[in-house]
Design an enzyme around this catalytic site. Structure first.
Site, short mmCIF file in Angstrom:
data_model
loop_
_atom_site.label_atom_id
_atom_site.label_comp_id
_atom_site.label_asym_id
_atom_site.label_seq_id
_atom_site.Cartn_x
_atom_site.Cartn_y
_atom_site.Cartn_z
N ASP A 1 4.35 0.49 -8.10
CA ASP A 1 4.01 1.31 -9.27
C ASP A 1 3.85 2.77 -8.86
O ASP A 1 3.32 3.57 -9.61
CB ASP A 1 2.70 0.80 -9.91
CG ASP A 1 1.52 0.93 -8.96
OD1 ASP A 1 1.75 1.00 -7.73
OD2 ASP A 1 0.37 0.98 -9.42
N ASP B 1 0.86 -1.19 0.00
CA ASP B 1 0.00 0.00 0.00
C ASP B 1 0.89 1.24 0.00
O ASP B 1 1.75 1.38 0.87
CB ASP B 1 -0.91 -0.01 1.24
CG ASP B 1 -1.75 -1.27 1.28
OD1 ASP B 1 -2.65 -1.41 0.44
OD2 ASP B 1 -1.50 -2.14 2.15
N LYS C 1 -0.63 10.05 0.73
CA LYS C 1 -0.60 11.39 1.34
C LYS C 1 0.59 11.53 2.28
O LYS C 1 0.88 10.59 3.04
CB LYS C 1 -1.88 11.62 2.15
CG LYS C 1 -3.11 11.71 1.29
CD LYS C 1 -4.32 12.00 2.15
CE LYS C 1 -5.57 11.98 1.31
NZ LYS C 1 -6.78 11.90 2.10
C1 SAM Z 1 -1.86 -3.35 -2.39
S1 SAM Z 1 -2.02 -4.96 -1.79
C2 SAM Z 1 -0.92 -5.92 -2.84
C3 SAM Z 1 -1.14 -7.38 -2.74
C4 SAM Z 1 -0.20 -8.27 -3.57
N1 SAM Z 1 1.17 -8.12 -3.14
C5 SAM Z 1 -0.35 -8.02 -5.04
O1 SAM Z 1 0.58 -7.46 -5.65
O2 SAM Z 1 -1.42 -8.37 -5.58
C6 SAM Z 1 -1.11 -4.90 -0.27
C7 SAM Z 1 -1.48 -6.01 0.68
O3 SAM Z 1 -0.59 -5.96 1.80
C8 SAM Z 1 -1.31 -6.29 2.96
N2 SAM Z 1 -0.56 -5.73 4.10
C9 SAM Z 1 -0.28 -4.43 4.29
N3 SAM Z 1 0.46 -4.27 5.39
C10 SAM Z 1 0.64 -5.51 5.93
C11 SAM Z 1 1.30 -5.99 7.08
N4 SAM Z 1 1.93 -5.14 7.91
N5 SAM Z 1 1.30 -7.31 7.34
C12 SAM Z 1 0.65 -8.16 6.51
N6 SAM Z 1 0.00 -7.76 5.39
C13 SAM Z 1 0.00 -6.45 5.10
C14 SAM Z 1 -2.67 -5.68 2.75
O4 SAM Z 1 -3.67 -6.31 3.53
C15 SAM Z 1 -2.89 -5.90 1.24
O5 SAM Z 1 -3.58 -7.11 1.00
#
Ligand code: SAM
Length: 245
Positions: free
Chosen positions: A188, A152, A156
């Site tokens: 990206d 993620d 911001k």
């Molecule tokens: C934008 S998505 C990308 C998912 C995957 N890597 C892809 O490219 O399709 C980011 C994922 O990271 C997970 N995530 C974010 N911070 C995390 C954390 N500290 N521990 C485990 N999962 C996390 C979120 O729940 C989300 O499903």
């Protein structure tokens, strides 16, 4: 004005650092719920949680050789989403052990269901905040590669402190990676890519594992929805890789 007394801060119920996610449960169909209940025991690591729902309780430790019943190279994917990347890698590399770390329950469920269908024996999942798993649960020097693809971006400025990749994450990754182990990153979002590169260039005990401005696209990565969306929007996909020295 309210006459409610202000609640005292209780350090046992809050984390001392911001987390990089907002927890979503996501929708599961009744058949997915059933399949998740049936199969999760084969894949989901039993990790006791601390005060927060996705935290790792003090004293929780996992031994990869015991978890997988064999000694093998271990790769951990942080934020595995729906599991596309790790399912493909685990199927292609049966000689390697994989752990997917994710806090999004519906994503974990889809990963478990597909892993069960594919009969994967080299994949386990952890429903916890990834930095805590890497810092406290896995032994020092036990991981060959950490993958963080399309985390993620927290676009911001006021949210940048929630970004997963930080000096603290680099410290945690350094402990858990074996010497020569690699942290692979992909995004990206240019501003996050720049931030990742500054953080990792400055991180003690890491060196660049690429030449030029950015790493080549990691050939072991499948095209996930997040990468695809970035491409469709005309954004450059940035890869980085850093080796623990
Ligand atoms: C934008 S998505 C990308 C998912 C995957 N890597 C892809 O490219 O399709 C980011 C994922 O990271 C997970 N995530 C974010 N911070 C995390 C954390 N500290 N521990 C485990 N999962 C996390 C979120 O729940 C989300 O499903």
């Amino acid at each position: 004005m309210t006459d409610q007394p202000r609640r005292a801060f209780d350090p046992t119920t809050f984390r001392d650092k911001p987390v990089s996610f907002v927890r979503r449960s996501g929708r599961m169909t009744p058949s997915q719920e059933r399949a998740w209940e049936e199969s999760r025991g084969d894949f989901l690591l039993e990790i006791e949680h601390g005060p927060a729902a996705t935290s790792v309780a003090a004293g929780q430790h996992g031994n990869p050789a015991e978890i997988f019943g064999r000694e093998a190279e271990l790769i951990v994917e942080v934020g595995s989403g729906q599991g596309h990347q790790i399912l493909s890698a685990a199927a292609e590399r049966p000689e390697t052990n994989f752990i997917a770390v994710e806090v999004f329950r519906a994503g974990l469920a889809r990963t478990v269901i597909r892993a069960a269908d594919a009969g994967l024996e080299n994949l386990r999942l952890a429903e916890v905040n990834a930095p805590e798993l890497l810092e406290h649960y896995l032994p020092e020097g036990s991981v060959a590669e950490i993958w963080v693809f399309f985390p993620d971006p927290w676009k911001k400025a006021k949210h940048h402190k929630r970004r997963l990749i930080s000096a603290d994450f680099a410290r945690i990754a350094h402990r858990v990676l074996q010497p020569g182990g690699v942290l692979r990153l992909g995004t990206d979002w240019q501003n996050y890519a720049d931030h990742m590169r500054v953080v990792m260039d400055e991180a003690p005990g890491f060196e660049r594992d690429f030449e030029g401005e950015w790493a080549e696209r990691f050939e072991g990565r499948v095209l996930t929805a997040f990468e695809n969306k970035g491409i469709e929007k005309g954004r450059a996909i940035r890869d980085l890789s850093y080796r623990r020295v």
